[in-house]
Design a protein around this motif. Structure first.
Motif, PDB file in Angstrom:
ATOM      1  N   ALA A 183       0.856  -1.183   0.000  1.00 33.86           N
ATOM      2  CA  ALA A 183       0.000   0.000   0.000  1.00 33.86           C
ATOM      3  C   ALA A 183       0.890   1.229   0.000  1.00 33.86           C
ATOM      4  CB  ALA A 183      -0.905  -0.004   1.222  1.00 33.86           C
ATOM      5  N   LEU A 184       0.281   2.379  -0.233  1.00 29.56           N
ATOM      6  CA  LEU A 184       1.036   3.631  -0.118  1.00 29.56           C
ATOM      7  C   LEU A 184       1.324   3.894   1.357  1.00 29.56           C
ATOM      8  CD1 LEU A 184      -0.906   5.975  -2.532  1.00 29.56           C
ATOM      9  CD2 LEU A 184       1.347   5.000  -2.864  1.00 29.56           C
ATOM     10  N   SER A 185       2.387   4.634   1.642  1.00 26.76           N
ATOM     11  CA  SER A 185       2.697   4.850   3.057  1.00 26.76           C
ATOM     12  C   SER A 185       1.650   5.737   3.727  1.00 26.76           C
ATOM     13  CB  SER A 185       4.093   5.441   3.218  1.00 26.76           C
ATOM     14  OG  SER A 185       4.272   6.500   2.331  1.00 26.76           O
ATOM     15  N   VAL A 186       0.965   6.619   2.969  1.00 27.64           N
ATOM     16  CA  VAL A 186      -0.108   7.427   3.564  1.00 27.64           C
ATOM     17  C   VAL A 186      -1.242   6.521   4.024  1.00 27.64           C
ATOM     18  CG1 VAL A 186      -1.051   9.706   3.217  1.00 27.64           C
ATOM     19  CG2 VAL A 186       0.169   8.625   1.356  1.00 27.64           C
ATOM     20  N   THR A 187      -1.544   5.515   3.230  1.00 28.11           N
ATOM     21  CA  THR A 187      -2.617   4.589   3.600  1.00 28.11           C
ATOM     22  C   THR A 187      -2.217   3.814   4.844  1.00 28.11           C
ATOM     23  OG1 THR A 187      -2.785   4.281   1.221  1.00 28.11           O
ATOM     24  CG2 THR A 187      -4.223   2.959   2.587  1.00 28.11           C
ATOM     25  N   GLU A 188      -0.970   3.394   4.877  1.00 26.44           N
ATOM     26  CA  GLU A 188      -0.512   2.616   6.019  1.00 26.44           C
ATOM     27  C   GLU A 188      -0.500   3.454   7.288  1.00 26.44           C
ATOM     28  OE1 GLU A 188       3.268   0.423   5.710  1.00 26.44           O
ATOM     29  OE2 GLU A 188       2.188  -0.675   4.151  1.00 26.44           O
ATOM     30  N   GLU A 189      -0.226   4.739   7.133  1.00 20.53           N
ATOM     31  CA  GLU A 189      -0.240   5.650   8.283  1.00 20.53           C
ATOM     32  C   GLU A 189      -1.633   5.651   8.911  1.00 20.53           C
ATOM     33  OE1 GLU A 189       2.091   7.806   9.520  1.00 20.53           O
ATOM     34  OE2 GLU A 189       0.799   9.077  10.755  1.00 20.53           O
ATOM     35  N   HIS A 190      -2.653   5.550   8.065  1.00 21.32           N
ATOM     36  CA  HIS A 190      -4.020   5.613   8.570  1.00 21.32           C
ATOM     37  C   HIS A 190      -4.523   4.229   8.988  1.00 21.32           C
ATOM     38  CE1 HIS A 190      -7.595   8.178   8.821  1.00 21.32           C
ATOM     39  NE2 HIS A 190      -8.234   7.035   8.750  1.00 21.32           N
ATOM     40  N   LEU A 191      -4.201   3.210   8.193  1.00 21.51           N
ATOM     41  CA  LEU A 191      -4.658   1.845   8.496  1.00 21.51           C
ATOM     42  C   LEU A 191      -3.450   1.042   8.949  1.00 21.51           C
ATOM     43  CD1 LEU A 191      -6.759   1.375   5.258  1.00 21.51           C
ATOM     44  CD2 LEU A 191      -7.553   2.174   7.458  1.00 21.51           C
ATOM     45  N   LYS A 192      -3.178   1.117  10.240  1.00 27.66           N
ATOM     46  CA  LYS A 192      -1.939   0.544  10.751  1.00 27.66           C
ATOM     47  C   LYS A 192      -1.822  -0.956  10.476  1.00 27.66           C
ATOM     48  CE  LYS A 192      -0.569   4.317  13.105  1.00 27.66           C
ATOM     49  NZ  LYS A 192      -0.059   5.355  12.249  1.00 27.66           N
ATOM     50  N   PHE A 193      -2.973  -1.659  10.446  1.00 29.96           N
ATOM     51  CA  PHE A 193      -2.898  -3.111  10.310  1.00 29.96           C
ATOM     52  C   PHE A 193      -2.318  -3.535   8.967  1.00 29.96           C
ATOM     53  CE2 PHE A 193      -6.385  -3.596   7.409  1.00 29.96           C
ATOM     54  CZ  PHE A 193      -7.190  -2.514   7.692  1.00 29.96           C
ATOM     55  N   LEU A 194      -2.353  -2.639   7.973  1.00 25.02           N
ATOM     56  CA  LEU A 194      -1.768  -2.998   6.677  1.00 25.02           C
ATOM     57  C   LEU A 194      -0.261  -3.152   6.773  1.00 25.02           C
ATOM     58  CD1 LEU A 194      -3.707  -0.850   4.080  1.00 25.02           C
ATOM     59  CD2 LEU A 194      -3.694  -3.311   4.310  1.00 25.02           C
ATOM     60  N   GLY A 195       0.324  -2.576   7.831  1.00 24.87           N
ATOM     61  CA  GLY A 195       1.766  -2.699   8.001  1.00 24.87           C
ATOM     62  C   GLY A 195       2.151  -3.959   8.771  1.00 24.87           C
ATOM     63  N   SER A 196       1.146  -4.779   9.133  1.00 21.88           N
ATOM     64  CA  SER A 196       1.423  -5.952   9.965  1.00 21.88           C
ATOM     65  C   SER A 196       2.273  -6.984   9.219  1.00 21.88           C
ATOM     66  CB  SER A 196       0.095  -6.578  10.404  1.00 21.88           C
ATOM     67  OG  SER A 196       0.194  -7.972  10.396  1.00 21.88           O
ATOM     68  N   LYS A 197       3.384  -7.370   9.842  1.00 25.60           N
ATOM     69  CA  LYS A 197       4.290  -8.331   9.206  1.00 25.60           C
ATOM     70  C   LYS A 197       3.720  -9.749   9.260  1.00 25.60           C
ATOM     71  CE  LYS A 197       8.238  -6.425   7.839  1.00 25.60           C
ATOM     72  NZ  LYS A 197       8.357  -6.358   6.399  1.00 25.60           N
TER      73      LYS A 197
ATOM     74  N   ASP B 261     -14.584  -9.077  -4.459  1.00 29.71           N
ATOM     75  CA  ASP B 261     -15.660  -8.573  -3.617  1.00 29.71           C
ATOM     76  C   ASP B 261     -15.224  -8.125  -2.227  1.00 29.71           C
ATOM     77  OD1 ASP B 261     -17.508  -8.748  -5.481  1.00 29.71           O
ATOM     78  OD2 ASP B 261     -18.279 -10.722  -4.927  1.00 29.71           O
ATOM     79  N   GLU B 262     -14.205  -8.778  -1.681  1.00 27.71           N
ATOM     80  CA  GLU B 262     -13.790  -8.458  -0.313  1.00 27.71           C
ATOM     81  C   GLU B 262     -13.433  -6.981  -0.167  1.00 27.71           C
ATOM     82  OE1 GLU B 262     -10.491 -10.764   1.580  1.00 27.71           O
ATOM     83  OE2 GLU B 262     -11.480 -12.378   0.487  1.00 27.71           O
ATOM     84  N   VAL B 263     -13.932  -6.362   0.908  1.00 28.18           N
ATOM     85  CA  VAL B 263     -13.551  -4.982   1.223  1.00 28.18           C
ATOM     86  C   VAL B 263     -12.687  -5.031   2.479  1.00 28.18           C
ATOM     87  CG1 VAL B 263     -14.439  -2.788   2.036  1.00 28.18           C
ATOM     88  CG2 VAL B 263     -15.573  -3.963   0.179  1.00 28.18           C
ATOM     89  N   ILE B 264     -11.553  -4.342   2.461  1.00 24.00           N
ATOM     90  CA  ILE B 264     -10.664  -4.386   3.626  1.00 24.00           C
ATOM     91  C   ILE B 264     -11.303  -3.639   4.785  1.00 24.00           C
ATOM     92  CG2 ILE B 264      -8.408  -3.763   4.518  1.00 24.00           C
ATOM     93  CD1 ILE B 264      -7.354  -3.924   1.680  1.00 24.00           C
ATOM     94  N   CYS B 265     -11.753  -2.420   4.520  1.00 23.46           N
ATOM     95  CA  CYS B 265     -12.493  -1.674   5.541  1.00 23.46           C
ATOM     96  C   CYS B 265     -13.152  -0.489   4.855  1.00 23.46           C
ATOM     97  CB  CYS B 265     -11.577  -1.196   6.656  1.00 23.46           C
ATOM     98  SG  CYS B 265     -10.349  -0.042   6.098  1.00 23.46           S
ATOM     99  N   ASN B 266     -14.132   0.097   5.527  1.00 21.33           N
ATOM    100  CA  ASN B 266     -14.780   1.282   4.977  1.00 21.33           C
ATOM    101  C   ASN B 266     -14.301   2.508   5.719  1.00 21.33           C
ATOM    102  OD1 ASN B 266     -16.589   0.349   2.891  1.00 21.33           O
ATOM    103  ND2 ASN B 266     -17.632  -0.762   4.524  1.00 21.33           N
TER     104      ASN B 266
END
Ligand SMILES: *[C@@H]1O[C@H](CO)[C@@H](O)[C@H](O)[C@H]1NC(C)=O
Ligand SMILES: *[C@@H]1O[C@H](CO)[C@@H](O)[C@H](O)[C@H]1NC(C)=O
Length: 686
Positions: free
Chosen positions: A517-531, A586-591
């Motif tokens: 993801a972009l780092s701006v997105t990761e800043e907001h959705l911390k779980f995307l950075g989960s290893k 179809d899956e949505v990560i989050c709204n």
């Protein structure tokens, strides 16, 4: 802060504040009487108050550092630690009507204790020098607004106890009040009054014989948008009322009994500016343009349209700020309580609204308030689209391997049966009736192969019933298989179909392509950075790079806002057929909620929320979004090379597989010919 609700916490209150229980109360304290009257007349019972002393400690410290030369003229001890705060608290508490909280600066009691916001703030300043008063109050407010329960919409009462008054205009109480009200307005506090002992000129105006023995307090407030044409840019304090004290224990009275907190925010702003922080970001903010005078404006975009609706409803003039110079875009937490990007501009009061598809972050930033969200933005994975099968595979792809094998096996078996049947009939029948065409295994195979290829098998079909029935069975079988094969083959030649499409996050994670993801997105959705969940994620540098590698290289998948990506797809990533070349599942990560942040306490918030609700109910945001996407695709379609009409001509491309097989056939025959040629010459020589 320590909170006391009056009944059951009474003794706790006494213990903490440390007031002797039955000493003589300072009933003579006229300011206390005045404050109590204000509370009774202008606040509901059970209102909650936050009582604070102006923050002199901070000021005196900073004064030593910064204003060292000024400190000679203004007395260092201009701020007295008088007891009136305790007296005020005691008196308000005695009414048993209000919940009180005390602001303490020791950094210990700063947790939010009340469940709700305060209805009133009482700020007391004990300083004598005007600069000290203003600076102290300013520091206190700056401190208080950093907490979640800060409520600038509350009624603010500023009490100045020790002021030196002077005959000079510059030092009048009116001027001082203007400065204080100005400081509060900077943080959107407009329901504020100052209570200050009257100047001597004011006192003489009041027809009170005992001017010197009874104090008179002036109560000032101001109207940010009155008279018409003012836009909150100039503080002009108005004396709304005067408190006349009476000697002895008798309560004083208000001279005019005026409303101290009148409504101040008009419906029609008469062209006052609405300052907007934004930058270009499709589809919410589009088409930045420059006026002749160098100021910028934007012509299109969902948020821009929404914002113009808001401005129109209040008759405000829109003024755009240039894009954030710090390159912060949607903002990063700088770690010292401030933010970069557009949220930072709102927090510092540089602008009124931030409109650029901002995800809700008012739960993280205490200084911000958000208007009602106007778009729901699903965050999804964007994956490469499945590729079509290569056309050269069409001829073999029609049947599964098992069917090909079945076909081959039946060919062999039937040829054997034919051979056996012919053999038996040869043994039974006389020589004249024997059939030359099928006597021998190889002849059977070759004849039956001809039938598969729809060639006539033999010029001399045998006149024997058993042979004819085997022959007929094979012909019917081949006819059926051939028809089916040709039907399928035609459709495969025209449209070879698609290979497997990634259709869930789990599939994506094991598919072996890169993702992130972009780092701006990761800043907001911390779980995307989960290893743990995403062990192999890699960040891509910019939105364009991400999209390009998904669309053209097809080796990357990335998680991003659907609103933005849908728009980008319609701008650039479409095929002539109108299908996107970036796919989703179809899956949505989050709204996420897209909203417009304002500074906490922004006076037009309620009004704007109503307008937003109507915009939503009318379905305008959806319409605008669809229009924008449609226009973008139309622009893109200029460059499409569309075939004329609905039908496509069959081209070499479609018959690829047939030609490949032809080549294979030619190669085989040439090889055979060469071998045969060489072999024949050797034979002749021998
Ligand atoms: C809006 O404000 C302008 C002043 O800029 C004024 O002339 C105009 O009458 C106002 N419009 C309405 C509908 O009140
Ligand atoms: C916070 O830090 C940034 C730089 O990291 C600085 O520019 C800004 O002035 C600081 N803000 C405060 C309130 O200290």
């Amino acid at each position: 802060m320590v909170v006391f609700s009056n009944s059951n916490l009474f003794f706790f209150f006494l213990a903490v504040i440390n007031i002797p229980l039955f000493t003589c109360k300072s009933v003579n304290n006229h300011k206390t009487q005045c404050l109590r009257r204000i509370a009774e007349q202008h606040f509901e019972q059970t209102s909650s108050f936050l009582v604070a002393k102006s923050n002199e400690d901070v000021y005196i410290n900073s004064k030593e550092n910064i204003f060292s030369e000024k400190s000679q003229s203004s007395d260092m001890s201009s701020c007295r630690n008088a007891e009136s705060l305790t007296v005020i608290l005691e008196d308000l508490f005695d009414t048993e009507k209000y919940s009180l909280a005390i602001w303490s600066n020791d950094g210990v009691h700063k947790k939010r204790i009340t469940g709700s916001k305060y209805d009133g703030y009482v700020i007391v300043s004990h300083c004598q020098h005007y600069d000290d008063v203003v600076e102290g109050i300013s520091n206190q407010v700056k401190e208080m607004r950093r907490y979640e329960d800060w409520n600038p919409r509350a009624k603010f009462i500023v009490i100045l106890t020790e002021i030196w008054t002077d005959a000079l205009e510059e030092y009048s109480t009116k001027k001082l009040s203007e400065r204080i009200l100005g400081v509060l307005w900077k943080w959107q506090v407009f329901n504020a009054i100052t209570v200050v002992e009257a100047d001597w000129q004011d006192s003489t105006n009041v027809q009170n014989t005992s001017v010197n023995s009874t104090p008179i307090f002036n109560v000032y407030t101001w109207f940010p948008y009155y008279p018409v044409g003012r836009c909150g840019d100039f503080v002009d304090a108005v004396l709304v009322d005067q408190w006349i004290g009476r000697p002895g224990d008798t309560d004083g009275y208000f001279l005019h009994s005026a409303t101290l907190f009148p409504p101040k925010i008009p419906k029609n702003f008469q062209g006052c500016p609405l300052r907007i922080s934004t930058f270009e970001y499709g589809p919410t903010v589009l088409e930045m343009k420059k006026n002749r005078d160098g100021s910028i404006y934007y012509d299109d975009g969902i948020d821009i349209k929404v914002m113009y609706e808001l401005a129109k409803s209040a008759n405000m003039t829109v003024v755009f700020r240039p894009p954030p110079p710090d390159n912060g875009l949607w903002g990063f937490d700088l770690g010292n309580g401030s933010w970069s990007g557009v949220p930072g501009e709102i927090m510092r009061g540089f602008s009124d609204l931030a409109v650029v598809g901002i995800w809700y972050k008012c739960d993280v930033i205490n200084e911000l308030d958000c208007l009602s969200p106007h778009i729901i933005d699903p965050v999804r994975w964007y994956v490469p689209c499945a590729k079509p099968y290569p056309r050269w595979m069409s001829i073999t792809r029609v049947f599964k391997v098992s069917l090909w094998l079945g076909f081959l096996v039946s060919y062999i078996i039937v040829a054997f049966i034919m051979w056996i049947v012919v053999k038996i009939s040869d043994m039974v029948l006389p020589e004249s009736l024997q059939n030359r065409a099928y006597n021998g295994l190889v002849k059977c195979f070759i004849n039956f192969w001809a039938i598969i290829l729809e060639e006539s098998a033999s010029n001399n079909p045998p006149h024997i019933a058993p042979i004819r029935s085997v022959f007929l069975a094979w012909v019917i079988y081949c006819w059926a298989v051939n028809t089916v094969y040709q039907t399928f083959l035609t459709s495969f030649l025209i449209d070879p179909g698609l290979q497997h499409q990634i259709s869930s996050e789990d599939e994506l994670l094991v598919s072996g392509i890169g993702y992130g993801a972009l780092s701006v997105t990761e800043e907001h959705l911390k779980f995307l950075g989960s290893k743990q969940r995403y062990p192999h994620r890699t960040n891509c540098p910019s939105l364009k790079d991400c999209l390009d590698s998904v669309a053209f290289k097809a080796d990357y998948a990335f998680a991003f806002s659907a609103v933005c990506t849908d728009y980008q797809i319609s701008v650039k990533y479409m095929e002539a057929s109108g299908d996107p070349i970036i796919c989703i599942f179809d899956e949505v990560i989050c709204n996420q909620l897209i909203t417009i942040p304002v500074m906490k306490g922004y006076p037009k918030k309620e009004h704007f929320n109503q307008v937003l609700r109507r915009v939503l109910e009318a379905g305008l945001t959806d319409k605008w979004f669809n229009d924008i996407k449609y226009m973008a695709t139309l622009k893109l379609a200029k460059d499409f090379e569309l075939p004329p009409g609905e039908y496509i001509k069959l081209s070499l491309k479609h018959l690829q597989s047939a030609f490949y097989f032809l080549i294979i056939g030619y190669i085989c025959s040439i090889c055979t010919f060469i071998v045969e040629f060489g072999y024949g010459r050797r034979q002749r020589r021998i």
